[in-house]
Design a protein around this motif. Structure first.
Motif, PDB file in Angstrom:
ATOM      1  N   HIS A  34      71.847 -34.828 -26.285  1.00  0.00           N
ATOM      2  CA  HIS A  34      70.821 -34.000 -26.906  1.00  0.00           C
ATOM      3  C   HIS A  34      71.330 -33.455 -28.238  1.00  0.00           C
ATOM      4  O   HIS A  34      72.496 -33.070 -28.374  1.00  0.00           O
ATOM      5  CB  HIS A  34      70.436 -32.843 -25.978  1.00  0.00           C
ATOM      6  CG  HIS A  34      69.750 -33.279 -24.727  1.00  0.00           C
ATOM      7  ND1 HIS A  34      68.498 -33.851 -24.723  1.00  0.00           N
ATOM      8  CD2 HIS A  34      70.147 -33.228 -23.425  1.00  0.00           C
ATOM      9  CE1 HIS A  34      68.141 -34.138 -23.486  1.00  0.00           C
ATOM     10  NE2 HIS A  34      69.122 -33.773 -22.675  1.00  0.00           N
ATOM     11  N   ASN A  35      70.454 -33.410 -29.212  1.00  0.00           N
ATOM     12  CA  ASN A  35      70.825 -32.943 -30.543  1.00  0.00           C
ATOM     13  C   ASN A  35      71.147 -31.456 -30.490  1.00  0.00           C
ATOM     14  O   ASN A  35      70.249 -30.621 -30.289  1.00  0.00           O
ATOM     15  CB  ASN A  35      69.681 -33.209 -31.529  1.00  0.00           C
ATOM     16  CG  ASN A  35      70.107 -33.012 -32.966  1.00  0.00           C
ATOM     17  OD1 ASN A  35      71.182 -32.477 -33.252  1.00  0.00           O
ATOM     18  ND2 ASN A  35      69.274 -33.440 -33.893  1.00  0.00           N
ATOM     19  N   SER A  36      72.424 -31.135 -30.659  1.00  0.00           N
ATOM     20  CA  SER A  36      72.842 -29.730 -30.587  1.00  0.00           C
ATOM     21  C   SER A  36      72.409 -28.936 -31.808  1.00  0.00           C
ATOM     22  O   SER A  36      72.440 -27.704 -31.786  1.00  0.00           O
ATOM     23  CB  SER A  36      74.366 -29.649 -30.432  1.00  0.00           C
ATOM     24  OG  SER A  36      75.017 -30.297 -31.522  1.00  0.00           O
ATOM     25  N   LYS A  37      72.007 -29.623 -32.883  1.00  0.00           N
ATOM     26  CA  LYS A  37      71.549 -28.930 -34.092  1.00  0.00           C
ATOM     27  C   LYS A  37      70.046 -28.676 -34.081  1.00  0.00           C
ATOM     28  O   LYS A  37      69.531 -27.993 -34.963  1.00  0.00           O
ATOM     29  CB  LYS A  37      71.923 -29.752 -35.329  1.00  0.00           C
ATOM     30  CG  LYS A  37      73.420 -29.946 -35.508  1.00  0.00           C
ATOM     31  CD  LYS A  37      73.729 -30.774 -36.743  1.00  0.00           C
ATOM     32  CE  LYS A  37      75.227 -30.985 -36.893  1.00  0.00           C
ATOM     33  NZ  LYS A  37      75.544 -31.822 -38.088  1.00  0.00           N
ATOM     34  N   HIS A  38      69.369 -29.251 -33.108  1.00  0.00           N
ATOM     35  CA  HIS A  38      67.919 -29.101 -33.035  1.00  0.00           C
ATOM     36  C   HIS A  38      67.563 -27.742 -32.428  1.00  0.00           C
ATOM     37  O   HIS A  38      68.099 -27.345 -31.389  1.00  0.00           O
ATOM     38  CB  HIS A  38      67.320 -30.227 -32.196  1.00  0.00           C
ATOM     39  CG  HIS A  38      65.827 -30.206 -32.137  1.00  0.00           C
ATOM     40  ND1 HIS A  38      65.040 -30.514 -33.208  1.00  0.00           N
ATOM     41  CD2 HIS A  38      64.973 -29.907 -31.120  1.00  0.00           C
ATOM     42  CE1 HIS A  38      63.768 -30.416 -32.875  1.00  0.00           C
ATOM     43  NE2 HIS A  38      63.707 -30.055 -31.609  1.00  0.00           N
ATOM     44  N   VAL A  39      66.666 -27.026 -33.074  1.00  0.00           N
ATOM     45  CA  VAL A  39      66.246 -25.704 -32.615  1.00  0.00           C
ATOM     46  C   VAL A  39      65.136 -25.871 -31.577  1.00  0.00           C
ATOM     47  O   VAL A  39      64.112 -26.519 -31.839  1.00  0.00           O
ATOM     48  CB  VAL A  39      65.758 -24.835 -33.791  1.00  0.00           C
ATOM     49  CG1 VAL A  39      65.281 -23.474 -33.284  1.00  0.00           C
ATOM     50  CG2 VAL A  39      66.863 -24.669 -34.818  1.00  0.00           C
ATOM     51  N   VAL A  40      65.345 -25.284 -30.390  1.00  0.00           N
ATOM     52  CA  VAL A  40      64.388 -25.369 -29.290  1.00  0.00           C
ATOM     53  C   VAL A  40      63.643 -24.053 -29.176  1.00  0.00           C
ATOM     54  O   VAL A  40      64.249 -22.970 -29.261  1.00  0.00           O
ATOM     55  CB  VAL A  40      65.099 -25.703 -27.962  1.00  0.00           C
ATOM     56  CG1 VAL A  40      64.087 -25.810 -26.824  1.00  0.00           C
ATOM     57  CG2 VAL A  40      65.880 -26.999 -28.101  1.00  0.00           C
ATOM     58  N   PHE A  41      62.334 -24.127 -28.995  1.00  0.00           N
ATOM     59  CA  PHE A  41      61.496 -22.931 -28.863  1.00  0.00           C
ATOM     60  C   PHE A  41      61.071 -22.757 -27.419  1.00  0.00           C
ATOM     61  O   PHE A  41      60.488 -23.661 -26.812  1.00  0.00           O
ATOM     62  CB  PHE A  41      60.262 -23.040 -29.763  1.00  0.00           C
ATOM     63  CG  PHE A  41      59.323 -21.868 -29.657  1.00  0.00           C
ATOM     64  CD1 PHE A  41      59.648 -20.649 -30.226  1.00  0.00           C
ATOM     65  CD2 PHE A  41      58.124 -21.990 -28.961  1.00  0.00           C
ATOM     66  CE1 PHE A  41      58.784 -19.569 -30.127  1.00  0.00           C
ATOM     67  CE2 PHE A  41      57.255 -20.920 -28.855  1.00  0.00           C
ATOM     68  CZ  PHE A  41      57.591 -19.698 -29.445  1.00  0.00           C
ATOM     69  N   ASN A  42      61.380 -21.611 -26.846  1.00  0.00           N
ATOM     70  CA  ASN A  42      61.006 -21.280 -25.472  1.00  0.00           C
ATOM     71  C   ASN A  42      59.654 -20.577 -25.484  1.00  0.00           C
ATOM     72  O   ASN A  42      59.521 -19.464 -25.986  1.00  0.00           O
ATOM     73  CB  ASN A  42      62.074 -20.385 -24.829  1.00  0.00           C
ATOM     74  CG  ASN A  42      61.874 -20.251 -23.330  1.00  0.00           C
ATOM     75  OD1 ASN A  42      60.760 -20.314 -22.824  1.00  0.00           O
ATOM     76  ND2 ASN A  42      62.980 -20.078 -22.609  1.00  0.00           N
ATOM     77  N   ARG A  43      58.636 -21.253 -24.956  1.00  0.00           N
ATOM     78  CA  ARG A  43      57.295 -20.683 -25.001  1.00  0.00           C
ATOM     79  C   ARG A  43      57.150 -19.443 -24.126  1.00  0.00           C
ATOM     80  O   ARG A  43      56.329 -18.562 -24.409  1.00  0.00           O
ATOM     81  CB  ARG A  43      56.288 -21.739 -24.558  1.00  0.00           C
ATOM     82  CG  ARG A  43      56.202 -22.939 -25.504  1.00  0.00           C
ATOM     83  CD  ARG A  43      55.151 -23.923 -25.031  1.00  0.00           C
ATOM     84  NE  ARG A  43      55.046 -25.058 -25.952  1.00  0.00           N
ATOM     85  CZ  ARG A  43      54.204 -26.068 -25.777  1.00  0.00           C
ATOM     86  NH1 ARG A  43      53.405 -26.093 -24.706  1.00  0.00           N
ATOM     87  NH2 ARG A  43      54.172 -27.059 -26.672  1.00  0.00           N
TER      88      ARG A  43
END
Length: 667
Positions: A514-523
């Motif tokens: 998984h891309n560790s630089k990708h920002v994930v948004f928790n809905r």
């Protein structure tokens, strides 16, 4: 210049017996199928890190949104590689794989996006592109009435095509582009020769015509001749620009074909310097759109140019990046080249050409030396004619090698593009010379004896295909496949640390992290976060094993500290060629290291040129419950035992490193 002057005989012209029997194309189709089969097996061999890190690692990170080891050539501050061709040759196949995999997963609940498909998909695209060289060779031979069967079989049996031609090297793309460029130029030369020959013939007929009616008829025939001066101009210019942006060294390979394209028919009655200047100007103008396209694509990709800047009309020259110029600026600095290795100027001629083409390479060098001798003796008539197909192929072989020999960093793969000229010029020389029927040696049931040069050619290509295709660093891909499975089955809060020694860089794209630089948004919570990395690699290169042990001790200490403070479990591994396992055991035994290890798995076959197996001597290794060690005084008692110990060295060991629970005392 008449078309028939270009023909040269493939067989001994002094032979007056029966005409030579044409070779069947069945061997070629078998070898062509073998090329595809070897791509799909797949070949576990790992020729050079650039086959991953100048294409797959970069593009896979962008297309699949995964963690990769992005090489320095593609950094955004000073990029020296264009991204356009890698996206076309690697990005499109990976995009197709991603979309097709999602459909298969949705319909059948099967994941086909595995390390195998990630490895094979780009290689299969490269394999299909390599057939452009076959097609170009076939068309050139047909245009000039040459024996295409011998040449196609020779090309398809070369390990350069079977191995390098199925890998995602930028040099492989150079070979494809140069082959296509040579075909177009050869086609233009053949076409121009025919038109000029007819034009001169009709001009003479017009001059000697006795009646106005005859002159009118001849004039109409001359007017009906097709134009030839600018044939394939746009295509030739586009290929040249694409090759330069793929790798700026393509300038050296493209110069001879462009030179011959510009000089077609020059010196004849109908073609003069006016046509030469017109061709030059048209060629330059035809290449400008492609240059602008590559510059704009690279500028957008590396962030130099944005849509907002275009909308606000704030675009300056600083918003554009020209990667070939950066490439040249980097490589003209000898200090930069020293980081990659410096080589003597004669390495290409004396080592790399014979290594790539064995018999053909030696014949090519000998032929070149003879040409120099004939030139020194002023035997101009025995040299290739300047506007002939032999002259084109000779220049396309000699000029790039001489040019690249001026640079101190030289690798064999840099010469892959000259494969077509070498095969075209000298493939027929390996065939046995036809003899009189009475003197011809015949083996019952096998026909005429095969020439020894052809035997050497096939023998070396088989050996080198096996070595580079399956043995050289062959344990890396099985290792990555194993680590990919472990990443999927390991506990959630477990981090893997992998230290590699005397092994090529690991292509992380095969793990699909998984891309560790990708920002994930928790809905649910409305928070943004980044996923923590769960896989780390540490490359030790060819550093001494003592430094490797120190690195392991330091990593083990850090992992133990994080295990206590952050409640993170870990697994620490060492990847080492089996040929160095004995030395590693001895160092641990003598240094009283603070860690113990166990062999998790061994991947066969694997040969590392940085740590070759020991064919002479050696020692038997023993293991106790704490650490393995070797008794160097023991001698192999039997040949079978020696062979067994030797074969064990052709592997890549994955060692699990753990903290020692109790101390070991040496008696």
């Amino acid at each position: 210049m008449k078309y028939k002057e270009y023909k040269f005989v493939d067989f001994n012209p002094s032979w007056k017996g029966e005409p030579p029997v044409r070779l069947s194309l069945v061997p070629y189709w078998f070898l062509a199928a073998l090329r595809v089969v070897l791509t799909l097996l797949p070949q576990n061999g790992y020729v050079h890190p650039d086959e991953y890190f100048q294409s797959v690692e970069v593009v896979a990170g962008d297309v699949l949104d995964i963690d990769v080891s992005r090489p320095w050539e593609f950094n955004r501050t000073f990029p020296i590689r264009s991204i356009t061709l890698p996206f076309l040759t690697v990005g499109l196949p990976l995009t197709f794989l991603r979309k097709f995999s999602s459909l298969v997963t949705e319909w059948f609940d099967i994941n086909i996006q595995t390390p195998y498909t990630l490895l094979v998909t780009p290689r299969l695209a490269a394999c299909l592109l390599s057939f452009v060289a076959d097609y170009s060779l076939y068309r050139i031979c047909c245009a000039y009435g040459q024996n295409y069967r011998t040449r196609l079989i020779t090309l398809a049996s070369s390990y350069v095509v079977l191995v390098y031609g199925t890998r995602t090297f930028s040099n492989m793309m150079e070979m494809v582009l140069l082959s296509l460029l040579l075909f177009l130029v050869a086609d233009c030369m053949s076409f121009s020769d025919r038109v000029i020959h007819h034009d001169e013939f009709l001009s003479e007929k017009y001059r000697t015509a006795r009646s106005p009616v005859e002159r009118v008829n001849v004039f109409k025939m001359r007017s009906a001749l097709p134009p030839h001066s600018l044939t394939h101009c746009v295509t030739v210019a586009t290929i040249t620009v694409a090759g330069i942006f793929n790798r700026p060294t393509f300038i050296a390979f493209a110069f001879p074909p462009i030179f011959f394209w510009l000089h077609r028919g020059l010196g004849s009655k109908t073609v003069g310097f006016k046509d030469f200047h017109l061709r030059s100007l048209t060629f330059i103008l035809s290449g400008i759109p492609t240059v602008l396209l590559f510059i704009v694509v690279d500028s957008f990709y590396y962030g130099y140019l944005t849509n907002s800047e275009i909308q606000e009309l704030k675009v300056t020259l600083n918003n554009f990046v020209v990667t070939p110029l950066n490439f040249i600026r980097y490589n003209i600095n000898s200090k930069n080249l020293a980081q990659h290795g410096l080589h003597p100027c004669y390495l290409h001629f004396l080592v790399n050409v014979p290594l790539l083409y064995n018999v053909l390479g030696v014949v090519s060098i000998i032929t070149f030396i003879k040409m120099i001798y004939r030139g020194a003796c002023k035997q101009w008539s025995s040299l290739p004619r300047i506007q002939s197909i032999i002259g084109l192929m000779t220049a396309s072989f000699i000029t790039p090698i001489i040019t690249l020999s001026m640079f101190p960093h030289q690798e064999a793969r840099f010469l892959i593009p000259v494969t077509l000229p070498v095969v075209f010029l000298h493939a027929q020389r390996m065939q046995p010379s036809p003899e009189q029927p009475k003197k011809r040696k015949v083996i019952p049931g096998r026909g005429p004896a095969i020439g020894y040069l052809l035997t050497v050619w096939y023998l070396f290509n088989i050996l080198l295909t096996v070595f580079y295709g399956f043995l050289h660093q062959g344990g890396v891909y099985p290792l990555m496949d194993h680590l990919s499975e472990e990443m999927q089955t390991k506990p959630r809060f477990t981090v893997l640390h992998v230290v590699t020694s005397h092994t090529y860089s690991l292509p992380l794209s095969l793990l699909q992290l998984h891309n560790s630089k990708h920002v994930v948004f928790n809905r649910r919570t409305g928070e943004k976060y980044q996923r923590a990395r769960q896989f780390f690699t540490y490359e030790m290169g060819s550093k001494p094993l003592e430094e490797v042990c120190l690195k392991l001790e330091k990593l083990l200490e850090d992992c133990e500290e994080k295990s206590v403070s952050k409640k993170l479990d870990y697994r620490l591994y060492l990847v080492l060629p089996a040929s160095l396992s004995e030395d590693f055991h001895n160092i641990l035994y003598s240094s009283n290291a603070t860690f113990s290890h166990s062999v998790s798995r061994v991947f066969y076959p694997h040969v590392s040129t940085e740590a070759l197996p020991r064919f002479l001597g050696g020692a038997e290794c023993f293991e106790d419950d704490l650490v393995g060690f070797c008794d160097s005084d023991r001698i192999y008692q039997s040949p079978l035992k020696y062979i067994s110990r030797l074969m064990e060295q052709f592997g890549l060991i994955l060692m699990r490193v753990t903290k020692r629970t109790h101390s070991r005392t040496r008696e």
